[in-house]
Design a protein around this motif. Structure first.
Motif, PDB file in Angstrom:
ATOM      1  N   CYS A 269      -4.626  13.270  -3.562  1.00 39.27           N
ATOM      2  CA  CYS A 269      -4.093  12.445  -4.654  1.00 39.27           C
ATOM      3  C   CYS A 269      -3.624  13.231  -5.765  1.00 39.27           C
ATOM      4  O   CYS A 269      -2.631  13.313  -6.375  1.00 39.27           O
ATOM      5  CB  CYS A 269      -4.965  11.226  -5.120  1.00 39.27           C
ATOM      6  N   TYR A 293       1.317   5.046  -2.388  1.00 41.74           N
ATOM      7  CA  TYR A 293      -0.204   5.222  -2.336  1.00 41.74           C
ATOM      8  C   TYR A 293      -0.991   3.873  -1.941  1.00 41.74           C
ATOM      9  O   TYR A 293      -0.332   2.650  -2.195  1.00 41.74           O
ATOM     10  CB  TYR A 293      -0.699   5.777  -3.826  1.00 41.74           C
ATOM     11  N   ASP A 295      -4.413   3.783  -2.886  1.00 40.69           N
ATOM     12  CA  ASP A 295      -5.111   3.626  -4.306  1.00 40.69           C
ATOM     13  C   ASP A 295      -5.290   5.080  -4.747  1.00 40.69           C
ATOM     14  O   ASP A 295      -5.431   5.991  -3.715  1.00 40.69           O
ATOM     15  CB  ASP A 295      -6.658   2.804  -4.465  1.00 40.69           C
ATOM     16  N   ARG A 297      -7.168   8.281  -5.819  1.00 43.07           N
ATOM     17  CA  ARG A 297      -8.668   8.582  -6.161  1.00 43.07           C
ATOM     18  C   ARG A 297      -8.482   9.897  -6.983  1.00 43.07           C
ATOM     19  O   ARG A 297      -8.438  11.305  -6.372  1.00 43.07           O
ATOM     20  CB  ARG A 297      -9.138   8.899  -4.719  1.00 43.07           C
ATOM     21  N   LYS A 319       2.799   1.066  -4.894  1.00 44.93           N
ATOM     22  CA  LYS A 319       1.476   0.779  -4.105  1.00 44.93           C
ATOM     23  C   LYS A 319       1.735  -0.025  -2.781  1.00 44.93           C
ATOM     24  O   LYS A 319       2.325  -0.800  -2.644  1.00 44.93           O
ATOM     25  CB  LYS A 319       0.640  -0.124  -4.902  1.00 44.93           C
TER      26      LYS A 319
END
Ligand SMILES: Cc1cc2nc3c(=O)[nH]c(=O)nc-3n(C[C@H](O)[C@H](O)[C@H](O)COP(=O)(O)OP(=O)(O)OC[C@H]3O[C@@H](n4cnc5c(N)ncnc54)[C@H](O)[C@@H]3O)c2cc1C
Length: 428
Positions: A269, A293, A295, A297, A319
């Motif tokens: 990320c 993505y 989520d 991180r 997302k």
């Protein structure tokens, strides 16, 4: 040649990336004798191949240069390059490590003048650019390489190019008769710092890495952005050399996935957030980055970096786990298909270039270490059951540079404790 060149008071560090260099220096600066064995012709590992470091976006050459200066100044560290450990026998405090040292075909007379590279015509894929582009078969791995000494690829030794390289060298540095050597070392403790490798993106079939030239990996993107890389720092896509101004970053490419890597590599990320800066740096407001993505991180202090990128109008966050990629055969562009989980609508988005944020695997998995070690289900190594072999950096887990250096310092400390215990037992 076979020889025996150390005592059990010596620490062997395997792997000369930032973790191995850190462990070697920490132990050497405490007065311990250290042998640092690296399988490539240069120290530096994968950090030397990054364009910039998050979170400060400085150049890795800076940190590397400081460590190299410390190594050159410290007589306690002996560096062996092109050296691989093939066996570790014995037990804590008293190991015999067998190293195989590949021939460089260039000796210490080399001044890195580069005449040998000019003389040869054979080209080979450049591993320091992850195979993007080619290099001469007589080469210096990269501008920061240590030792600053050329290498001849074995493919030209014994042929006309080998002779041309030898004839071109004014210093008698090209030695075509060099042979592989096997060396036995007596060492008391081992720090295993063999680092990581990028997950093989061709295994993620829906993303077409092995079919579409404009689907590349995050490590390749680092090389594209680097002025010393294959495109001189221009973000040119592989299929046609066109400037890539609309770049998609796909997170968790093969990570957190039972079919590929189960673990989260923690770095990817941050690497993609950093790489949106490369697009902005190249094109200003005309560049466009989209991060797909599950989520984000961004741990600890990296959160600030994430918040900054969130405010950048050239960066869009979608997302979604991208389902598949198709190629527009006419333009070479990629069409990303999936469902945006915020709103649940399907998309088919067009991009110039796709960067797969591939996960990090141990470069040597626990089962392949030539000694008994404990490892987790991904192959990351903890250490030996007898308490004399310690892992450091990305050999132990997917870590950023800062955490890798911390882990290396801890491993050096444990190795020193083993050596000190051995010394006090011998003295008693
Ligand atoms: C796309 C991407 C971008 C990244 N960007 C950043 C960033 O901006 N900032 C940051 O902090 N981190 C970043 N990282 C993470 C960073 O690359 C690692 O933290 C760092 O490389 C860890 O160093 P290491 O020494 O543990 O491993 P490595 O760099 O992998 O070094 C290991 C060394 O061991 C050698 N070796 C391997 N096997 C053997 C063997 N059998 N015998 C002898 N030697 C061997 C290798 O040749 C290598 O030199 C990034 C990672 C990725 C994937």
């Amino acid at each position: 040649m076979t020889g025996s060149i150390a005592t059990s008071q010596t620490i062997l560090v395997v792997g000369g990336g930032i973790s191995g260099m850190t462990a070697a220096l920490e132990a050497a600066e405490c007065g311990k004798q250290v042998i640092l064995a690296e399988k490539e012709p240069t120290l530096g590992g994968r950090t030397a191949l990054l364009y910039r470091y998050f979170p400060k976006l400085c150049h890795p050459t800076c940190g590397l240069e400081i460590n190299l200066r410390r190594i050159k100044a410290n007589r306690n560290v002996r560096v062996l390059t092109m050296a691989q450990v093939v066996k570790i026998a014995g037990s804590r405090g008293d190991y015999t490590a067998t190293l195989r040292i590949a021939p460089r075909f260039v000796n210490e007379n080399c001044t890195a003048c580069g005449e040998c590279a000019q003389a040869v015509s054979t080209e080979i894929p450049n591993p320091f650019n992850y195979g993007l582009g080619k290099m001469k078969a007589a080469y210096l791995p990269h501008s920061m390489a240590y030792p600053q000494r050329y290498v001849l690829d074995p493919s030209i030794v014994g042929g006309a190019d080998g002779q041309k390289a030898k004839a071109a060298c004014k210093y008698g540095a090209v030695d075509l008769d060099m042979k592989e050597e096997t060396v036995d070392l007596k060492v008391g403790a081992v720090v295993w710092a063999t680092g990581w490798k990028p997950y093989d993106a061709s295994k993620i079939q829906p993303y077409g890495y092995d079919r579409f030239p404009n689907v590349i990996t995050s490590v390749e993107f680092e090389r594209l952005a680097d002025p010393h890389g294959p495109t001189g720092g221009k973000l040119l896509r592989p299929s046609d050399g066109k400037e890539a101004k609309n770049v998609a970053f796909i997170q968790c490419a093969g990570s957190r996935d039972e079919n590929h890597l189960r673990h989260c590599s923690r770095i990817c990320c941050m690497a993609s957030l950093k790489q949106t800066n490369y697009v902005r740096e190249a094109y200003g407001d005309a560049g466009k980055s989209t991060i797909y993505y599950i989520d984000i991180r961004a741990i600890d202090r990296f959160e600030d970096f994430y918040q900054k990128v969130l405010k950048d109008p050239t960066v869009k966050f979608t997302k979604s786990k991208v389902a598949r990629i198709a190629e527009d055969a006419k333009t070479g562009n990629l069409i990303l298909h999936g469902v945006d989980t915020e709103g649940y609508h399907r998309y088919a988005n067009d991009h110039d270039l796709v960067v797969l944020a591939v996960g990090m695997e141990p470069s040597v998995k626990g089962a392949d270490v030539p000694a008994e070690v404990i490892a987790d289900s991904s192959g990351f190594i903890e250490g030996s059951p007898d308490g004399g072999i310690f892992s450091a950096g990305c050999a132990s887990a997917a870590l950023d540079v800062n955490r890798a250096a911390q882990s290396a310092t801890a491993a050096a400390m444990r190795a020193i404790q083993v050596i000190n215990r051995t010394a006090s037992v011998e003295a008693a």
